[in-house]
Write an enzyme that holds these catalytic residues in place. Structure first.
Site, PDB file in Angstrom:
ATOM      1  N   SER A 144      48.330  29.653   6.224  1.00  0.00           N
ATOM      2  CA  SER A 144      47.270  30.177   5.894  1.00  0.00           C
ATOM      3  C   SER A 144      46.246  29.796   7.134  1.00  0.00           C
ATOM      4  CB  SER A 144      46.355  30.164   4.808  1.00  0.00           C
ATOM      5  OG  SER A 144      47.285  30.218   3.585  1.00  0.00           O
TER       6      SER A 144
HETATM    7  N1  SAH Z   1      49.519  26.273   1.255  1.00  0.00           N
HETATM    8  C1  SAH Z   1      50.204  26.649   2.311  1.00  0.00           C
HETATM    9  C2  SAH Z   1      50.396  28.161   2.300  1.00  0.00           C
HETATM   10  C3  SAH Z   1      52.038  28.573   2.542  1.00  0.00           C
HETATM   11  S1  SAH Z   1      52.455  30.402   2.183  1.00  0.00           S
HETATM   12  C4  SAH Z   1      49.878  26.091   3.725  1.00  0.00           C
HETATM   13  O1  SAH Z   1      48.998  25.520   3.981  1.00  0.00           O
HETATM   14  O2  SAH Z   1      50.846  26.168   4.435  1.00  0.00           O
HETATM   15  C5  SAH Z   1      52.871  30.304   0.341  1.00  0.00           C
HETATM   16  C6  SAH Z   1      53.951  29.258  -0.118  1.00  0.00           C
HETATM   17  O3  SAH Z   1      54.052  29.590  -1.438  1.00  0.00           O
HETATM   18  C7  SAH Z   1      55.147  29.681   0.596  1.00  0.00           C
HETATM   19  O4  SAH Z   1      55.940  28.280   1.163  1.00  0.00           O
HETATM   20  C8  SAH Z   1      56.154  30.040  -0.649  1.00  0.00           C
HETATM   21  O5  SAH Z   1      57.420  29.558  -0.532  1.00  0.00           O
HETATM   22  C9  SAH Z   1      55.375  29.424  -1.806  1.00  0.00           C
HETATM   23  N2  SAH Z   1      55.547  30.065  -3.385  1.00  0.00           N
HETATM   24  C10 SAH Z   1      55.771  31.446  -3.383  1.00  0.00           C
HETATM   25  N3  SAH Z   1      55.968  31.556  -4.666  1.00  0.00           N
HETATM   26  C11 SAH Z   1      55.784  30.268  -5.454  1.00  0.00           C
HETATM   27  C12 SAH Z   1      55.915  29.778  -6.839  1.00  0.00           C
HETATM   28  N4  SAH Z   1      56.302  30.328  -7.792  1.00  0.00           N
HETATM   29  N5  SAH Z   1      55.784  28.456  -6.824  1.00  0.00           N
HETATM   30  C13 SAH Z   1      55.786  27.517  -5.557  1.00  0.00           C
HETATM   31  N6  SAH Z   1      55.580  27.808  -4.588  1.00  0.00           N
HETATM   32  C14 SAH Z   1      55.728  29.154  -4.277  1.00  0.00           C
END
Ligand code: SAH
Length: 220
Positions: A67
């Site tokens: 993000s």
């Molecule tokens: N907080 C992260 C944002 C990454 S993007 C950062 O600082 O980089 C969102 C992430 O959520 C992705 O890696 C994706 O694989 C994960 N995601 C999506 N659905 C999910 C779920 N049900 N449980 C855990 N992770 C999930």
């Protein structure tokens, strides 16, 4: 906890980024300090280091994105952390949001559904010296009842609605922040648990996140 490693790298760009976020309305000094201290580049592939301190989302593999720093700062601020909380994060991704939250709370429990992503984030967090974050592999829409209830919950992927299990694991007085709504029309929501029964919902703004995929999210 204090991260000590890599603190000297890209120091000036990180300082400028924190200044810019302050100008753009981020007020919590602890959040600004965390942005200034966490070496975001170290949570990215080396090819992207030079772009790490632009206020932009960037690709981190498997179709996912880290993000933008302004989004991470606003979500962190919206959780109103004092330093004593246990925070649940859904979607570890790069580990950046977790590293920021680790400086604002006592402990962070982060859940990621993709094994490669979870392993990379764990290695990167270890390299930063972050010791108060645990990364679990699994479906974060189910939460982590064995470690709850949580004082704060950050959902960092966008789902159709707030997953019921997460509301059930939110402590009295706790805050949940995350992107919800139809794809293309998400809003950043804050849900505050006032006492035991009542929930108060606030829309913080419009946003755009990758999909929250799981039992209480979008179907894969
Ligand atoms: N907080 C992260 C944002 C990454 S993007 C950062 O600082 O980089 C969102 C992430 O959520 C992705 O890696 C994706 O694989 C994960 N995601 C999506 N659905 C999910 C779920 N049900 N449980 C855990 N992770 C999930």
């Amino acid at each position: 906890m204090r991260e000590t490693t890599h603190a000297g790298e890209y120091r000036l760009p990180r300082h400028r980024l924190a200044e810019r976020l302050a100008r753009d309305g981020v007020k919590d000094p602890k959040v600004l300090a965390a942005v200034q201290e966490v070496p975001r580049h170290r949570l990215l592939p080396e090819a992207l280091w030079a772009q790490a301190y632009r206020d932009a989302a960037l690709p981190i593999g498997d179709g996912q994105t880290i993000s933008a720093p302004s989004v991470v700062a606003r979500m962190s601020e919206a959780l109103q952390l004092t330093g004593r909380e246990t925070v649940l994060e859904i979607g570890t991704g790069s580990g950046y949001q977790a590293a920021v939250l680790a400086r604002l709370a006592a402990r962070v429990v982060s859940i990621e559904r993709l094994p490669g992503m979870a392993a990379r984030a764990r290695r990167a967090l270890d390299a930063l010296g972050t010791t108060n974050v645990v990364v679990h592999l699994g479906d974060g829409t189910r939460g982590r009842p064995s470690e709850g209830p949580f004082d704060a919950i950050a959902v960092t992927a966008g789902g159709p609605e707030v997953p019921e299990p997460l509301l059930a694991q939110l402590a009295a007085g706790g805050r949940l922040v995350g992107p919800f709504g139809p794809r293309g029309a998400q809003v950043l929501l804050r849900v505050h648990r006032i006492g035991h029964g009542r929930l108060r919902r606030e829309v913080l703004g419009r946003c755009r996140f990758v999909d929250l995929i799981g039992e209480h999210g979008w179907q894969a």
